[in-house]
Motif scaffolding. Structure first.
Motif, short mmCIF file in Angstrom:
data_model
loop_
_atom_site.label_atom_id
_atom_site.label_comp_id
_atom_site.label_asym_id
_atom_site.label_seq_id
_atom_site.Cartn_x
_atom_site.Cartn_y
_atom_site.Cartn_z
N SER A 141 0.86 -1.17 0.00
CA SER A 141 0.00 0.00 0.00
C SER A 141 0.90 1.23 0.00
CB SER A 141 -0.90 0.00 1.24
OG SER A 141 -1.79 -1.08 1.21
N CYS A 142 0.58 2.19 -0.84
CA CYS A 142 1.48 3.35 -0.94
C CYS A 142 0.97 4.52 -0.12
CB CYS A 142 1.69 3.74 -2.39
SG CYS A 142 0.23 4.25 -3.28
N ASP A 143 1.90 5.35 0.28
CA ASP A 143 1.57 6.57 1.01
C ASP A 143 0.84 7.54 0.09
OD1 ASP A 143 2.85 5.55 3.26
OD2 ASP A 143 4.78 6.43 2.69
N TYR A 144 0.12 8.45 0.71
CA TYR A 144 -0.66 9.42 -0.06
C TYR A 144 0.24 10.24 -0.95
CZ TYR A 144 -3.49 13.52 -1.13
OH TYR A 144 -4.15 14.53 -1.78
N ASP A 145 -0.14 10.31 -2.22
CA ASP A 145 0.55 11.14 -3.20
C ASP A 145 -0.53 11.88 -3.98
OD1 ASP A 145 1.55 11.69 -6.03
OD2 ASP A 145 3.43 11.12 -5.05
N PRO B 123 -10.17 -5.58 -3.60
CA PRO B 123 -10.04 -5.78 -2.15
C PRO B 123 -9.08 -6.90 -1.76
CG PRO B 123 -12.19 -6.53 -2.94
CD PRO B 123 -11.57 -5.78 -4.06
N LEU B 124 -8.80 -7.83 -2.67
CA LEU B 124 -7.90 -8.95 -2.36
C LEU B 124 -6.52 -8.78 -2.98
CD1 LEU B 124 -10.38 -11.94 -2.87
CD2 LEU B 124 -9.80 -10.76 -0.74
N VAL B 125 -6.20 -7.59 -3.45
CA VAL B 125 -4.97 -7.40 -4.20
C VAL B 125 -3.72 -7.72 -3.38
CG1 VAL B 125 -4.79 -4.92 -3.64
CG2 VAL B 125 -3.69 -5.82 -5.70
N GLU B 126 -3.74 -7.45 -2.09
CA GLU B 126 -2.56 -7.73 -1.27
C GLU B 126 -2.26 -9.22 -1.25
OE1 GLU B 126 -0.63 -6.54 3.07
OE2 GLU B 126 -2.70 -5.99 2.60
N GLU B 127 -3.31 -10.06 -1.21
CA GLU B 127 -3.12 -11.51 -1.22
C GLU B 127 -2.78 -12.00 -2.63
OE1 GLU B 127 -6.61 -13.39 0.35
OE2 GLU B 127 -6.91 -11.81 1.84
N GLU B 128 -3.36 -11.39 -3.64
CA GLU B 128 -3.22 -11.89 -5.01
C GLU B 128 -1.98 -11.35 -5.73
OE1 GLU B 128 -8.04 -12.33 -5.83
OE2 GLU B 128 -6.97 -10.52 -6.46
N VAL C 243 -4.48 2.96 -1.93
CA VAL C 243 -3.95 2.60 -3.23
C VAL C 243 -2.84 1.57 -3.04
CG1 VAL C 243 -2.66 3.44 -5.25
CG2 VAL C 243 -4.50 4.84 -4.26
N TYR C 244 -2.86 0.55 -3.89
CA TYR C 244 -1.84 -0.50 -3.82
C TYR C 244 -0.86 -0.31 -4.98
CZ TYR C 244 0.01 -5.00 -2.31
OH TYR C 244 0.83 -6.00 -1.81
N HIS C 245 0.41 -0.38 -4.67
CA HIS C 245 1.47 -0.16 -5.65
C HIS C 245 2.15 -1.49 -5.97
CE1 HIS C 245 5.64 1.86 -6.57
NE2 HIS C 245 5.07 1.39 -7.66
N ILE C 246 2.16 -1.84 -7.25
CA ILE C 246 2.88 -3.02 -7.73
C ILE C 246 3.90 -2.56 -8.75
CG2 ILE C 246 2.71 -5.23 -8.94
CD1 ILE C 246 -0.17 -5.45 -7.96
N ALA C 247 5.16 -2.89 -8.52
CA ALA C 247 6.23 -2.57 -9.48
C ALA C 247 6.89 -3.87 -9.91
CB ALA C 247 7.25 -1.62 -8.87
N ILE C 248 7.02 -4.06 -11.21
CA ILE C 248 7.55 -5.29 -11.78
C ILE C 248 8.67 -4.95 -12.76
CG2 ILE C 248 7.03 -7.32 -13.20
CD1 ILE C 248 4.12 -7.07 -12.27
N ILE C 249 9.78 -5.67 -12.67
CA ILE C 249 10.84 -5.55 -13.66
C ILE C 249 10.60 -6.60 -14.73
CG2 ILE C 249 13.31 -5.68 -14.11
CD1 ILE C 249 13.84 -4.76 -11.30
N ARG C 250 10.52 -6.19 -15.97
CA ARG C 250 10.31 -7.09 -17.09
C ARG C 250 11.67 -7.55 -17.62
NH1 ARG C 250 4.79 -8.06 -16.91
NH2 ARG C 250 3.58 -6.13 -17.11
N MET C 251 11.83 -8.86 -17.79
CA MET C 251 13.11 -9.44 -18.19
C MET C 251 12.95 -10.28 -19.45
SD MET C 251 14.99 -8.77 -15.21
CE MET C 251 16.28 -10.00 -15.14
N ILE C 252 13.92 -10.17 -20.36
CA ILE C 252 14.02 -11.07 -21.51
C ILE C 252 15.42 -11.64 -21.51
CG2 ILE C 252 14.09 -11.24 -24.02
CD1 ILE C 252 11.96 -9.18 -24.22
N GLU C 253 15.51 -12.98 -21.49
CA GLU C 253 16.80 -13.68 -21.46
C GLU C 253 17.68 -13.14 -20.33
OE1 GLU C 253 18.33 -13.12 -25.36
OE2 GLU C 253 16.99 -14.59 -26.28
N ASP C 254 17.07 -13.00 -19.16
CA ASP C 254 17.75 -12.53 -17.95
C ASP C 254 18.25 -11.09 -18.07
OD1 ASP C 254 17.43 -14.97 -16.58
OD2 ASP C 254 19.20 -15.81 -17.55
#
Length: 232
Positions: A101-105, A148-153, A121-132
């Motif tokens: 969960s992110c702080d207020y912005d 509502p279930l985003v933290e678990e999922e 608000v829930y923050h998801i950050a993903i690094i996309r990789m191809i061939e490492d």
């Protein structure tokens, strides 16, 4: 003189004078060729390294950076990033960077059309990789009231596009799209394994669905040297 040396190397690259398997001329050789002090040659090579054109190999000298086949990316099609790469026969791997969960912005809350600080608000950050090799960083900001279930999922999410559809959201489209070029911060250089002067294409938008608008705010950073962009 630094610019002349850089132009000479770039002309040699385009004409095929230099081969990626062979070391570039040494600093000593370039000093004699241009009648300049060693620091001038070193600065020129350092600038080329910062742009990702030249790479230093310990004890072996400097070489041209081997070129990689560009990844074609259609920025406006409705398919997910994963599906676009899979259609090219590329295997995409994701590495979770942030799940919290992110702080207020104020800017993020405004983009998501949220009323006040009490909204979450829930923050998801993903690094996309191809061939490492890291090629992009994908930041998603989701109103928790719609997920509502985003933290678990979150640990199981591979594609945001697919996550939305499995949660019943349809007719997804990107709105308020902006694009700009930016140089990577020191943290982004480390995450994307890129030199400081490799430009990043920063794409921002909000995702709307038939049921909810806006559903998501997204900020994606693409390595400018790894993609060929298509805008239809």
């Amino acid at each position: 003189m630094e610019n002349w040396i850089i132009d000479d190397i770039m002309n040699g690259l385009q004409s095929g004078r230099y081969d990626v398997e062979e070391p570039l001329p040494s600093e000593h050789t370039m000093c004699a060729r241009y009648s300049v002090p060693r620091i001038t040659v070193r600065n020129a090579y350092n600038r080329l390294e910062d742009q990702g054109i030249v790479v230093s190999r310990q004890g072996k000298g400097r070489y041209l950076t081997p070129s990689k086949t560009p990844v074609h990316l259609d920025l406006w099609t409705g398919s997910s990033f994963s599906e676009k790469l899979m259609s090219q026969g590329l295997e995409l791997d994701n590495r979770i960077l942030i799940q919290k969960s992110c702080d207020y912005d104020r800017d993020i809350w405004k983009r998501l059309d949220l009323d006040g600080k009490e909204e979450q608000v829930y923050h998801i950050a993903i690094i996309r990789m191809i061939e490492d090799s890291p090629i992009a960083i994908h930041h998603s900001y989701l109103p928790i009231k719609y997920f509502p279930l985003v933290e678990e999922e979150a640990p199981t999410i591979k594609s945001m596009f697919r996550y939305f559809t499995t949660n019943g959201y349809t007719e997804l489209k990107a709105v308020s799209v902006t694009m700009e070029l930016s140089l990577p911060t020191s943290e982004e250089q480390e995450l994307l394994c890129c030199p400081p002067l490799i430009p990043l294409l920063v794409l921002e938008n909000c995702t709307h669905s038939k049921e909810v608008t806006p559903l998501q705010y997204t900020r994606i950073l693409y390595r400018g040297d790894r993609f060929k962009y298509h805008i239809n």
